[in-house]
Design a protein around this motif. Structure first.
Motif, PDB file in Angstrom:
ATOM      1  N   GLN A  83       0.866  -1.188   0.000  1.00 24.84           N
ATOM      2  CA  GLN A  83       0.000   0.000   0.000  1.00 24.84           C
ATOM      3  C   GLN A  83       0.899   1.234   0.000  1.00 24.84           C
ATOM      4  OE1 GLN A  83      -1.060   2.728   2.398  1.00 24.84           O
ATOM      5  NE2 GLN A  83      -1.986   3.201   0.438  1.00 24.84           N
ATOM      6  N   HIS A  84       1.125   1.777  -1.188  1.00 25.40           N
ATOM      7  CA  HIS A  84       2.029   2.901  -1.374  1.00 25.40           C
ATOM      8  C   HIS A  84       1.226   4.127  -1.793  1.00 25.40           C
ATOM      9  CE1 HIS A  84       5.367  -0.282  -2.354  1.00 25.40           C
ATOM     10  NE2 HIS A  84       4.912  -0.367  -1.112  1.00 25.40           N
ATOM     11  N   GLU A  85       0.381   4.587  -0.872  1.00 26.96           N
ATOM     12  CA  GLU A  85      -0.525   5.710  -1.124  1.00 26.96           C
ATOM     13  C   GLU A  85      -1.429   5.364  -2.315  1.00 26.96           C
ATOM     14  OE1 GLU A  85       1.663   9.451  -0.961  1.00 26.96           O
ATOM     15  OE2 GLU A  85       3.045   8.538   0.466  1.00 26.96           O
ATOM     16  N   ALA A 134      -4.551   4.101   4.137  1.00 28.00           N
ATOM     17  CA  ALA A 134      -4.224   5.432   3.631  1.00 28.00           C
ATOM     18  C   ALA A 134      -5.514   6.245   3.730  1.00 28.00           C
ATOM     19  CB  ALA A 134      -3.734   5.373   2.199  1.00 28.00           C
ATOM     20  N   THR A 136      -7.726  10.212   4.294  1.00 26.85           N
ATOM     21  CA  THR A 136      -7.733  11.623   3.938  1.00 26.85           C
ATOM     22  C   THR A 136      -8.742  12.394   4.771  1.00 26.85           C
ATOM     23  OG1 THR A 136      -7.908  13.218   2.131  1.00 26.85           O
ATOM     24  CG2 THR A 136      -9.467  11.392   2.102  1.00 26.85           C
ATOM     25  N   TYR A 141      -9.718  14.045  -2.156  1.00 25.60           N
ATOM     26  CA  TYR A 141      -9.114  12.721  -2.264  1.00 25.60           C
ATOM     27  C   TYR A 141     -10.131  11.580  -2.195  1.00 25.60           C
ATOM     28  CZ  TYR A 141      -4.358  14.551  -1.900  1.00 25.60           C
ATOM     29  OH  TYR A 141      -3.171  15.204  -2.139  1.00 25.60           O
ATOM     30  N   ILE A 274      -1.287   6.099   7.107  1.00 29.20           N
ATOM     31  CA  ILE A 274      -0.647   7.257   6.490  1.00 29.20           C
ATOM     32  C   ILE A 274      -1.734   8.097   5.842  1.00 29.20           C
ATOM     33  CG2 ILE A 274      -0.222   6.165   4.226  1.00 29.20           C
ATOM     34  CD1 ILE A 274       2.515   7.661   4.251  1.00 29.20           C
ATOM     35  N   ASN A 275      -1.563   9.416   5.900  1.00 33.09           N
ATOM     36  CA  ASN A 275      -2.538  10.273   5.218  1.00 33.09           C
ATOM     37  C   ASN A 275      -2.054  10.588   3.805  1.00 33.09           C
ATOM     38  OD1 ASN A 275      -0.418  11.974   5.998  1.00 33.09           O
ATOM     39  ND2 ASN A 275      -1.759  13.757   6.080  1.00 33.09           N
ATOM     40  N   LEU A 276      -2.940  11.152   2.986  1.00 35.14           N
ATOM     41  CA  LEU A 276      -2.615  11.407   1.588  1.00 35.14           C
ATOM     42  C   LEU A 276      -2.286  12.864   1.294  1.00 35.14           C
ATOM     43  CD1 LEU A 276      -5.313   9.120  -0.068  1.00 35.14           C
ATOM     44  CD2 LEU A 276      -2.866   8.664   0.168  1.00 35.14           C
ATOM     45  N   ALA A 280       2.475  15.289   5.597  1.00 40.20           N
ATOM     46  CA  ALA A 280       2.389  13.834   5.704  1.00 40.20           C
ATOM     47  C   ALA A 280       2.467  13.391   7.157  1.00 40.20           C
ATOM     48  CB  ALA A 280       3.529  13.201   4.909  1.00 40.20           C
ATOM     49  N   SER A 282       2.382   9.572   9.454  1.00 42.02           N
ATOM     50  CA  SER A 282       2.417   8.113   9.438  1.00 42.02           C
ATOM     51  C   SER A 282       2.373   7.599  10.877  1.00 42.02           C
ATOM     52  CB  SER A 282       3.696   7.637   8.747  1.00 42.02           C
ATOM     53  OG  SER A 282       3.919   6.260   8.933  1.00 42.02           O
TER      54      SER A 282
END
Length: 521
Positions: A83-85, A134, A136, A141, A274-276, A280, A282
Protein backbone atom coordinates in the motif's frame (compact mmCIF):
# COMPACT_ATOMS: atom_id res chain seq x y z
CA UNK A 1 5.77 16.30 31.40
CA UNK A 2 3.79 18.83 29.35
CA UNK A 3 3.92 19.16 25.58
CA UNK A 4 6.43 22.01 25.56
CA UNK A 5 8.81 20.13 27.84
CA UNK A 6 8.65 17.15 25.48
CA UNK A 7 9.92 19.38 22.69
CA UNK A 8 13.06 20.15 24.69
CA UNK A 9 15.13 17.40 23.10
CA UNK A 10 18.20 16.90 25.27
CA UNK A 11 19.56 13.78 23.60
CA UNK A 12 20.78 13.69 19.97
CA UNK A 13 18.54 11.82 17.48
CA UNK A 14 18.71 8.04 17.63
CA UNK A 15 16.72 5.45 15.73
CA UNK A 16 14.97 2.75 17.76
CA UNK A 17 16.08 0.17 15.19
CA UNK A 18 19.71 1.16 15.78
CA UNK A 19 19.42 1.43 19.57
CA UNK A 20 17.81 -1.99 19.97
CA UNK A 21 20.39 -3.99 17.99
CA UNK A 22 24.14 -4.48 18.18
CA UNK A 23 26.35 -3.58 15.23
CA UNK A 24 28.60 -6.37 13.94
CA UNK A 25 32.03 -5.51 12.57
CA UNK A 26 33.10 -6.50 9.07
CA UNK A 27 36.63 -5.89 7.74
CA UNK A 28 37.89 -3.05 5.59
CA UNK A 29 38.98 -4.10 2.10
CA UNK A 30 42.76 -4.07 2.43
CA UNK A 31 43.81 -5.93 -0.72
CA UNK A 32 42.83 -6.14 -4.38
CA UNK A 33 40.27 -8.85 -5.10
CA UNK A 34 38.42 -10.36 -8.04
CA UNK A 35 34.78 -11.49 -7.90
CA UNK A 36 31.95 -12.36 -10.26
CA UNK A 37 29.70 -9.59 -8.93
CA UNK A 38 30.50 -6.51 -6.87
CA UNK A 39 27.57 -5.06 -4.91
CA UNK A 40 27.95 -1.41 -3.88
CA UNK A 41 25.93 -0.73 -0.73
CA UNK A 42 25.19 -2.76 2.39
CA UNK A 43 21.59 -1.71 2.99
CA UNK A 44 18.41 -3.74 2.60
CA UNK A 45 18.73 -4.00 -1.19
CA UNK A 46 22.41 -4.95 -1.16
CA UNK A 47 22.14 -7.56 1.59
CA UNK A 48 18.96 -9.18 0.23
CA UNK A 49 20.33 -9.25 -3.33
CA UNK A 50 23.48 -10.97 -2.05
CA UNK A 51 21.29 -13.48 -0.23
CA UNK A 52 19.36 -14.27 -3.42
CA UNK A 53 22.57 -14.63 -5.43
CA UNK A 54 24.15 -16.85 -2.77
CA UNK A 55 21.59 -19.53 -3.66
CA UNK A 56 23.29 -19.83 -7.04
CA UNK A 57 26.90 -20.18 -5.90
CA UNK A 58 27.94 -16.79 -7.28
CA UNK A 59 31.20 -15.31 -5.97
CA UNK A 60 30.37 -11.80 -4.84
CA UNK A 61 31.45 -9.03 -2.49
CA UNK A 62 29.52 -6.21 -0.82
CA UNK A 63 31.32 -2.88 -0.50
CA UNK A 64 29.81 -0.59 2.15
CA UNK A 65 31.03 2.99 2.61
CA UNK A 66 30.19 3.04 6.33
CA UNK A 67 28.70 0.15 8.34
CA UNK A 68 26.00 -2.12 6.95
CA UNK A 69 22.32 -1.37 7.61
CA UNK A 70 22.95 1.98 9.27
CA UNK A 71 21.60 4.26 6.53
CA UNK A 72 17.99 4.50 5.40
CA UNK A 73 17.45 0.85 6.38
CA UNK A 74 18.24 1.72 10.00
CA UNK A 75 16.07 4.86 9.95
CA UNK A 76 12.84 3.70 8.33
CA UNK A 77 9.32 3.32 9.71
CA UNK A 78 9.54 -0.32 8.54
CA UNK A 79 6.10 -0.90 7.09
CA UNK A 80 6.09 -4.07 5.01
CA UNK A 81 3.30 -3.14 2.65
CA UNK A 82 2.24 -2.95 -0.97
CA UNK A 83 0.00 0.00 0.00
CA UNK A 84 2.03 2.90 -1.37
CA UNK A 85 -0.53 5.71 -1.12
CA UNK A 86 -2.34 5.91 -4.53
CA UNK A 87 0.38 4.26 -6.61
CA UNK A 88 -1.75 1.80 -8.61
CA UNK A 89 -4.05 4.42 -10.13
CA UNK A 90 -0.97 6.47 -11.01
CA UNK A 91 0.83 3.59 -12.72
CA UNK A 92 -2.29 2.59 -14.65
CA UNK A 93 -2.77 6.18 -15.79
CA UNK A 94 0.87 7.07 -16.58
CA UNK A 95 1.90 3.64 -17.88
CA UNK A 96 -0.70 0.89 -18.32
CA UNK A 97 -2.63 -1.75 -16.41
CA UNK A 98 -0.03 -4.45 -17.08
CA UNK A 99 2.67 -2.38 -15.40
CA UNK A 100 0.36 -1.73 -12.45
CA UNK A 101 -0.13 -5.49 -12.20
CA UNK A 102 3.64 -6.07 -12.24
CA UNK A 103 4.16 -3.54 -9.45
CA UNK A 104 1.37 -5.07 -7.36
CA UNK A 105 2.70 -8.60 -7.84
CA UNK A 106 6.27 -7.55 -7.04
CA UNK A 107 5.36 -5.86 -3.76
CA UNK A 108 2.82 -8.45 -2.63
CA UNK A 109 5.40 -11.16 -3.34
CA UNK A 110 8.02 -9.17 -1.42
CA UNK A 111 5.85 -9.25 1.74
CA UNK A 112 5.55 -13.01 1.55
CA UNK A 113 9.26 -13.41 0.70
CA UNK A 114 10.33 -11.50 3.82
CA UNK A 115 8.02 -13.69 5.89
CA UNK A 116 9.34 -16.84 4.18
CA UNK A 117 13.02 -15.96 4.64
CA UNK A 118 12.47 -15.13 8.30
CA UNK A 119 10.66 -18.45 8.84
CA UNK A 120 13.17 -20.60 6.93
CA UNK A 121 16.14 -19.09 8.76
CA UNK A 122 14.49 -18.89 12.21
CA UNK A 123 14.91 -15.11 12.28
CA UNK A 124 12.92 -13.42 15.03
CA UNK A 125 12.31 -9.94 13.63
CA UNK A 126 9.00 -8.83 15.19
CA UNK A 127 7.16 -9.67 11.97
CA UNK A 128 3.49 -8.92 12.72
CA UNK A 129 0.61 -9.12 10.21
CA UNK A 130 -1.28 -5.81 10.07
CA UNK A 131 -3.67 -3.97 7.80
CA UNK A 132 -2.40 -0.79 6.12
CA UNK A 133 -4.57 2.30 5.77
CA UNK A 134 -4.22 5.43 3.63
CA UNK A 135 -6.70 8.08 4.77
CA UNK A 136 -7.73 11.62 3.94
CA UNK A 137 -9.36 14.61 5.61
CA UNK A 138 -9.69 16.36 2.25
CA UNK A 139 -12.77 16.01 0.04
CA UNK A 140 -10.54 16.17 -3.04
CA UNK A 141 -9.11 12.72 -2.26
CA UNK A 142 -12.37 10.82 -1.70
CA UNK A 143 -12.95 9.90 -5.34
CA UNK A 144 -9.24 9.15 -5.76
CA UNK A 145 -9.42 6.67 -2.88
CA UNK A 146 -12.49 5.06 -4.43
CA UNK A 147 -10.67 4.69 -7.75
CA UNK A 148 -7.59 3.25 -6.03
CA UNK A 149 -9.71 0.60 -4.30
CA UNK A 150 -11.16 -0.46 -7.65
CA UNK A 151 -7.77 -0.61 -9.37
CA UNK A 152 -6.01 -2.40 -6.48
CA UNK A 153 -8.81 -4.96 -6.21
CA UNK A 154 -8.66 -5.64 -9.96
CA UNK A 155 -4.93 -6.36 -9.57
CA UNK A 156 -5.54 -9.03 -6.94
CA UNK A 157 -4.86 -7.00 -3.81
CA UNK A 158 -7.27 -7.40 -0.90
CA UNK A 159 -8.38 -3.76 -0.65
CA UNK A 160 -11.46 -2.08 0.85
CA UNK A 161 -12.99 1.40 1.12
CA UNK A 162 -13.64 2.50 4.73
CA UNK A 163 -14.91 5.73 6.25
CA UNK A 164 -13.36 5.61 9.70
CA UNK A 165 -10.16 4.63 11.52
CA UNK A 166 -9.69 3.90 15.26
CA UNK A 167 -8.20 7.30 16.15
CA UNK A 168 -9.70 10.62 17.14
CA UNK A 169 -9.06 11.89 13.62
CA UNK A 170 -12.15 12.86 11.59
CA UNK A 171 -11.58 11.45 8.12
CA UNK A 172 -13.43 11.69 4.81
CA UNK A 173 -12.38 8.27 3.50
CA UNK A 174 -9.65 5.63 3.66
CA UNK A 175 -8.37 2.64 1.75
CA UNK A 176 -7.42 -0.50 3.69
CA UNK A 177 -5.05 -3.19 2.44
CA UNK A 178 -5.24 -6.48 4.34
CA UNK A 179 -2.52 -9.13 4.69
CA UNK A 180 0.23 -6.54 5.13
CA UNK A 181 2.85 -6.49 7.91
CA UNK A 182 5.39 -4.60 10.00
CA UNK A 183 8.74 -5.74 11.37
CA UNK A 184 12.11 -4.77 12.83
CA UNK A 185 14.34 -4.31 9.75
CA UNK A 186 17.71 -4.77 11.42
CA UNK A 187 16.58 -7.85 13.36
CA UNK A 188 15.69 -9.31 9.96
CA UNK A 189 18.72 -8.16 7.99
CA UNK A 190 21.62 -8.54 10.43
CA UNK A 191 21.13 -12.34 10.64
CA UNK A 192 20.65 -12.38 6.87
CA UNK A 193 24.01 -10.65 6.43
CA UNK A 194 25.59 -13.35 8.56
CA UNK A 195 23.97 -16.02 6.37
CA UNK A 196 25.39 -14.25 3.34
CA UNK A 197 28.96 -14.40 4.67
CA UNK A 198 28.53 -18.04 5.66
CA UNK A 199 27.68 -18.76 2.01
CA UNK A 200 31.05 -17.34 0.94
CA UNK A 201 30.05 -13.82 -0.07
CA UNK A 202 32.34 -11.23 1.49
CA UNK A 203 31.22 -8.02 3.20
CA UNK A 204 33.64 -5.10 3.47
CA UNK A 205 32.84 -2.01 5.56
CA UNK A 206 34.48 1.44 5.58
CA UNK A 207 35.28 0.74 1.94
CA UNK A 208 33.71 3.55 -0.09
CA UNK A 209 33.77 3.16 -3.87
CA UNK A 210 35.14 6.44 -5.23
CA UNK A 211 35.58 5.49 -8.90
CA UNK A 212 34.65 2.81 -11.40
CA UNK A 213 36.85 2.07 -14.40
CA UNK A 214 35.84 0.00 -17.41
CA UNK A 215 38.38 -2.35 -18.98
CA UNK A 216 36.46 -5.35 -20.25
CA UNK A 217 35.50 -6.00 -16.65
CA UNK A 218 34.67 -3.30 -14.12
CA UNK A 219 37.36 -2.10 -11.74
CA UNK A 220 36.03 -0.52 -8.55
CA UNK A 221 38.45 1.69 -6.65
CA UNK A 222 37.90 2.33 -2.93
CA UNK A 223 38.91 5.29 -0.80
CA UNK A 224 41.87 3.19 0.42
CA UNK A 225 43.05 2.76 -3.18
CA UNK A 226 42.19 -0.96 -3.29
CA UNK A 227 40.67 -2.45 -6.43
CA UNK A 228 37.82 -4.89 -6.96
CA UNK A 229 37.67 -6.43 -10.41
CA UNK A 230 34.21 -7.75 -11.29
CA UNK A 231 32.39 -9.01 -14.35
CA UNK A 232 29.15 -7.41 -13.11
CA UNK A 233 28.37 -4.52 -10.78
CA UNK A 234 25.20 -3.78 -8.79
CA UNK A 235 24.87 -0.21 -7.54
CA UNK A 236 22.61 -0.41 -4.50
CA UNK A 237 24.04 2.59 -2.63
CA UNK A 238 20.67 4.30 -2.15
CA UNK A 239 21.57 7.31 -4.33
CA UNK A 240 23.79 6.01 -7.18
CA UNK A 241 27.45 6.75 -6.49
CA UNK A 242 28.33 6.64 -10.20
CA UNK A 243 27.52 9.59 -12.47
CA UNK A 244 28.71 8.34 -15.84
CA UNK A 245 26.13 7.27 -18.43
CA UNK A 246 22.84 7.12 -16.52
CA UNK A 247 22.43 10.81 -15.52
CA UNK A 248 20.62 9.67 -12.38
CA UNK A 249 21.38 12.98 -10.67
CA UNK A 250 18.93 14.59 -13.12
CA UNK A 251 16.03 12.22 -12.44
CA UNK A 252 16.23 11.52 -8.71
CA UNK A 253 15.67 14.00 -5.94
CA UNK A 254 16.19 13.35 -2.21
CA UNK A 255 13.69 14.05 0.56
CA UNK A 256 14.11 13.97 4.33
CA UNK A 257 11.36 12.93 6.71
CA UNK A 258 11.16 12.56 10.48
CA UNK A 259 9.96 10.09 13.09
CA UNK A 260 9.27 9.93 16.82
CA UNK A 261 8.94 6.77 18.90
CA UNK A 262 6.59 7.70 21.73
CA UNK A 263 5.17 5.97 24.78
CA UNK A 264 1.49 6.75 25.28
CA UNK A 265 -1.05 6.17 28.00
CA UNK A 266 -3.47 4.62 25.51
CA UNK A 267 -3.13 1.11 24.08
CA UNK A 268 -2.49 1.15 20.35
CA UNK A 269 -5.52 -0.14 18.37
CA UNK A 270 -3.55 -1.94 15.64
CA UNK A 271 -2.91 -1.21 11.98
CA UNK A 272 -0.52 1.02 10.04
CA UNK A 273 -1.65 4.44 8.83
CA UNK A 274 -0.65 7.26 6.49
CA UNK A 275 -2.54 10.27 5.22
CA UNK A 276 -2.61 11.41 1.59
CA UNK A 277 -2.51 15.19 1.88
CA UNK A 278 0.14 17.50 3.27
CA UNK A 279 1.67 17.57 5.80
CA UNK A 280 2.39 13.83 5.70
CA UNK A 281 1.65 11.79 8.83
CA UNK A 282 2.42 8.11 9.44
CA UNK A 283 1.51 5.94 12.45
CA UNK A 284 2.40 2.38 13.50
CA UNK A 285 3.29 0.54 16.71
CA UNK A 286 6.29 -1.50 17.80
CA UNK A 287 6.77 -3.84 20.76
CA UNK A 288 9.82 -2.90 22.82
CA UNK A 289 10.78 -5.20 25.69
CA UNK A 290 7.67 -5.18 27.88
CA UNK A 291 6.34 -1.87 26.61
CA UNK A 292 4.80 -0.49 23.44
CA UNK A 293 6.18 2.25 21.24
CA UNK A 294 4.11 4.22 18.75
CA UNK A 295 6.07 5.48 15.76
CA UNK A 296 4.77 8.78 14.43
CA UNK A 297 6.42 9.98 11.22
CA UNK A 298 6.20 12.44 8.37
CA UNK A 299 6.90 16.15 7.70
CA UNK A 300 9.02 15.55 4.61
CA UNK A 301 10.93 18.19 2.64
CA UNK A 302 13.67 18.22 0.02
CA UNK A 303 17.05 17.62 1.61
CA UNK A 304 18.83 20.83 2.53
CA UNK A 305 15.73 22.91 1.79
CA UNK A 306 13.65 22.60 4.95
CA UNK A 307 13.13 25.26 7.58
CA UNK A 308 14.97 24.88 10.88
CA UNK A 309 14.94 21.07 11.01
CA UNK A 310 14.21 20.91 14.75
CA UNK A 311 10.76 22.33 13.92
CA UNK A 312 9.84 19.15 12.04
CA UNK A 313 10.26 17.09 15.22
CA UNK A 314 8.24 19.66 17.14
CA UNK A 315 5.30 19.51 14.70
CA UNK A 316 5.25 15.71 15.04
CA UNK A 317 5.08 16.10 18.82
CA UNK A 318 2.08 18.42 18.39
CA UNK A 319 0.37 15.92 16.10
CA UNK A 320 1.01 12.98 18.44
CA UNK A 321 -0.35 14.95 21.40
CA UNK A 322 -3.66 15.48 19.61
CA UNK A 323 -4.44 11.76 19.43
CA UNK A 324 -2.39 10.22 22.27
CA UNK A 325 -1.52 11.07 25.85
CA UNK A 326 2.23 11.24 25.28
CA UNK A 327 4.18 10.12 28.35
CA UNK A 328 7.68 9.93 26.89
CA UNK A 329 9.62 10.26 23.62
CA UNK A 330 12.60 7.90 24.02
CA UNK A 331 13.65 7.96 20.35
CA UNK A 332 13.57 10.30 17.38
CA UNK A 333 15.28 10.10 14.02
CA UNK A 334 15.17 11.25 10.42
CA UNK A 335 15.77 9.51 7.14
CA UNK A 336 16.44 10.25 3.51
CA UNK A 337 14.50 8.85 0.56
CA UNK A 338 15.32 8.96 -3.14
CA UNK A 339 12.29 10.01 -5.17
CA UNK A 340 11.87 9.23 -8.88
CA UNK A 341 9.98 11.31 -11.41
CA UNK A 342 7.05 8.89 -11.69
CA UNK A 343 7.17 7.41 -8.14
CA UNK A 344 8.33 3.99 -9.38
CA UNK A 345 11.87 2.82 -8.48
CA UNK A 346 14.64 2.35 -11.01
CA UNK A 347 15.71 -1.30 -10.83
CA UNK A 348 17.51 -3.18 -13.57
CA UNK A 349 20.25 -2.40 -16.06
CA UNK A 350 21.99 0.89 -15.22
CA UNK A 351 21.34 1.93 -18.84
CA UNK A 352 20.20 0.02 -21.90
CA UNK A 353 23.83 0.01 -23.04
CA UNK A 354 25.39 -1.40 -19.85
CA UNK A 355 24.39 -5.09 -19.80
CA UNK A 356 26.70 -5.92 -16.88
CA UNK A 357 25.95 -2.94 -14.65
CA UNK A 358 22.76 -2.85 -12.59
CA UNK A 359 21.10 -0.32 -10.31
CA UNK A 360 18.45 -0.31 -7.58
CA UNK A 361 17.33 3.10 -6.36
CA UNK A 362 14.40 5.48 -5.96
CA UNK A 363 12.19 3.62 -3.50
CA UNK A 364 10.48 6.80 -2.32
CA UNK A 365 8.96 6.15 1.10
CA UNK A 366 8.43 2.44 0.42
CA UNK A 367 11.83 0.80 0.67
CA UNK A 368 10.95 -2.33 2.62
CA UNK A 369 8.97 -4.19 -0.04
CA UNK A 370 10.69 -2.43 -2.94
CA UNK A 371 14.14 -3.46 -1.64
CA UNK A 372 13.09 -7.10 -1.52
CA UNK A 373 11.41 -6.78 -4.92
CA UNK A 374 14.67 -5.30 -6.24
CA UNK A 375 16.64 -8.25 -4.92
CA UNK A 376 14.34 -10.68 -6.72
CA UNK A 377 14.43 -8.66 -9.96
CA UNK A 378 18.21 -8.29 -10.01
CA UNK A 379 18.79 -11.93 -9.12
CA UNK A 380 16.45 -13.04 -11.92
CA UNK A 381 18.09 -10.70 -14.45
CA UNK A 382 21.55 -11.98 -13.58
CA UNK A 383 20.74 -15.69 -13.27
CA UNK A 384 17.86 -16.09 -15.77
CA UNK A 385 18.26 -13.06 -18.00
CA UNK A 386 14.74 -11.82 -17.32
CA UNK A 387 12.24 -10.97 -14.57
CA UNK A 388 8.43 -10.93 -14.69
CA UNK A 389 8.49 -7.39 -13.23
CA UNK A 390 11.37 -5.90 -15.22
CA UNK A 391 9.33 -3.59 -17.46
CA UNK A 392 7.66 -1.47 -14.79
CA UNK A 393 10.93 -1.05 -12.85
CA UNK A 394 13.14 -0.63 -15.94
CA UNK A 395 15.39 2.44 -15.37
CA UNK A 396 15.25 3.13 -19.12
CA UNK A 397 11.47 2.78 -19.41
CA UNK A 398 9.98 4.95 -22.15
CA UNK A 399 6.95 5.75 -20.03
CA UNK A 400 9.09 8.08 -17.93
CA UNK A 401 8.53 10.64 -20.69
CA UNK A 402 5.03 11.06 -19.22
CA UNK A 403 6.74 12.56 -16.18
CA UNK A 404 8.54 15.26 -18.17
CA UNK A 405 6.81 17.96 -16.13
CA UNK A 406 8.30 16.56 -12.91
CA UNK A 407 11.69 16.36 -14.62
CA UNK A 408 11.58 20.08 -15.46
CA UNK A 409 10.29 21.13 -12.03
CA UNK A 410 12.88 19.14 -10.04
CA UNK A 411 15.80 20.22 -12.19
CA UNK A 412 14.76 23.86 -12.11
CA UNK A 413 14.80 23.48 -8.33
CA UNK A 414 18.33 22.06 -8.46
CA UNK A 415 19.47 24.92 -10.71
CA UNK A 416 17.89 27.45 -8.36
CA UNK A 417 19.71 25.98 -5.37
CA UNK A 418 23.00 25.72 -7.26
CA UNK A 419 22.92 29.36 -8.42
CA UNK A 420 21.17 30.80 -5.37
CA UNK A 421 23.64 29.21 -2.98
CA UNK A 422 26.53 30.93 -4.78
CA UNK A 423 25.07 34.44 -4.60
CA UNK A 424 23.22 34.49 -1.27
CA UNK A 425 25.27 36.61 1.14
CA UNK A 426 26.27 35.21 4.55
CA UNK A 427 24.74 36.80 7.65
CA UNK A 428 26.33 40.10 8.64
CA UNK A 429 26.25 39.39 12.36
CA UNK A 430 28.23 36.24 13.11
CA UNK A 431 27.82 34.94 16.64
CA UNK A 432 28.10 31.17 16.87
CA UNK A 433 26.95 29.65 20.13
CA UNK A 434 27.71 26.07 21.29
CA UNK A 435 25.58 23.60 19.29
CA UNK A 436 25.01 26.13 16.50
CA UNK A 437 26.08 26.16 12.85
CA UNK A 438 26.18 29.09 10.42
CA UNK A 439 27.50 30.17 7.04
CA UNK A 440 30.43 32.64 7.17
CA UNK A 441 32.67 34.28 4.56
CA UNK A 442 36.30 33.14 4.59
CA UNK A 443 38.96 34.33 2.14
CA UNK A 444 36.32 35.33 -0.39
CA UNK A 445 34.64 31.92 -0.18
CA UNK A 446 31.69 30.72 1.85
CA UNK A 447 32.44 28.41 4.73
CA UNK A 448 30.39 26.54 7.28
CA UNK A 449 31.17 27.04 10.96
CA UNK A 450 29.88 24.87 13.81
CA UNK A 451 30.74 25.24 17.48
CA UNK A 452 30.50 22.02 19.47
CA UNK A 453 29.31 21.81 23.07
CA UNK A 454 32.91 22.12 24.33
CA UNK A 455 33.30 25.40 22.49
CA UNK A 456 35.57 24.13 19.71
CA UNK A 457 34.90 25.68 16.31
CA UNK A 458 34.79 23.45 13.21
CA UNK A 459 34.98 25.23 9.85
CA UNK A 460 34.51 23.51 6.47
CA UNK A 461 34.16 24.51 2.84
CA UNK A 462 30.41 24.34 2.15
CA UNK A 463 30.75 23.56 -1.55
CA UNK A 464 29.43 20.03 -2.03
CA UNK A 465 32.09 17.72 -3.46
CA UNK A 466 29.53 15.98 -5.66
CA UNK A 467 28.52 18.70 -8.15
CA UNK A 468 29.33 22.00 -6.49
CA UNK A 469 26.09 23.05 -4.80
CA UNK A 470 26.27 25.13 -1.62
CA UNK A 471 25.35 23.21 1.53
CA UNK A 472 22.76 24.11 4.16
CA UNK A 473 23.01 23.57 7.92
CA UNK A 474 20.78 20.84 9.40
CA UNK A 475 20.24 21.85 13.02
CA UNK A 476 18.46 18.63 14.00
CA UNK A 477 21.20 16.25 12.85
CA UNK A 478 24.16 18.68 13.10
CA UNK A 479 25.11 18.07 9.47
CA UNK A 480 25.78 20.05 6.30
CA UNK A 481 23.21 18.95 3.68
CA UNK A 482 23.19 19.43 -0.09
CA UNK A 483 19.92 20.93 -1.42
CA UNK A 484 20.64 19.66 -4.95
CA UNK A 485 21.34 15.93 -4.74
CA UNK A 486 21.18 15.09 -1.04
CA UNK A 487 24.78 14.50 -0.03
CA UNK A 488 25.27 15.06 3.70
CA UNK A 489 28.42 15.72 5.72
CA UNK A 490 29.35 15.88 9.40
CA UNK A 491 30.46 19.21 10.85
CA UNK A 492 34.00 17.88 10.49
CA UNK A 493 33.48 17.31 6.77
CA UNK A 494 33.10 13.51 6.67
CA UNK A 495 30.46 11.99 4.39
CA UNK A 496 27.22 10.88 6.05
CA UNK A 497 25.33 10.07 2.85
CA UNK A 498 26.22 10.13 -0.86
CA UNK A 499 26.26 10.56 -3.79
CA UNK A 500 29.39 12.54 -2.86
CA UNK A 501 32.48 10.33 -2.57
CA UNK A 502 34.91 12.94 -1.25
CA UNK A 503 34.79 14.68 2.15
CA UNK A 504 34.56 18.45 2.57
CA UNK A 505 37.71 20.53 2.74
CA UNK A 506 38.55 21.78 6.22
CA UNK A 507 39.34 25.46 6.78
CA UNK A 508 42.47 25.83 8.91
CA UNK A 509 43.30 29.51 8.37
CA UNK A 510 42.82 30.48 12.02
CA UNK A 511 43.73 34.15 11.54
CA UNK A 512 41.04 34.67 8.89
CA UNK A 513 38.42 32.83 10.89
CA UNK A 514 39.39 34.71 14.06
CA UNK A 515 38.93 38.02 12.27
CA UNK A 516 35.52 37.03 10.93
CA UNK A 517 34.18 35.60 14.16
CA UNK A 518 35.63 38.56 16.10
CA UNK A 519 36.67 36.70 19.21
CA UNK A 520 39.68 35.25 20.94
CA UNK A 521 40.70 31.67 20.20
Amino acid sequence: MNIEEQKNFKKPPQSYWMASTQQPEYPVLNEDIKVDIAIIGGGFAGISTAYMLSKHGIKAAILEADHILQGTTGHTTAKVTSQHELIYSKIKSLMNEEYAKQYADANETAIRMIEKIASENNIECDFVPESAYAFTQDDNYVNKISDEVKVATSLGIKAAYVDEIPFSIPIKAAIRFDNQAQFHPRKFLLPLAKKVTESGIQIFEQSRVVDIEEDGNYILITNQGKKVTAEKVIIASHYPCYNKHGMYFSRIYPERSYALAIKAKEKYPGGMYINLEEPARSIRSQKSDNSELIIVGGDHHKTGQGEDTILHYETLVDFAAKIFTVEDIPYRWSTQDCMTLDNVPYVGHFTSKTPNMYVATGYGKWGMTNSMASAMILSDLIVKGESPWQEVYNPSRQTIVASAKNFVVENLNVAKELIGGKITPPPANIDIKPGEGKIIEANGHKAGAYRDEKGTLHVVDTTCTHMGCELSWNSAEKTWDCPCHGSRFTYEGDIVEGPAVKPLKLHTDVNTIKKLIKEDF
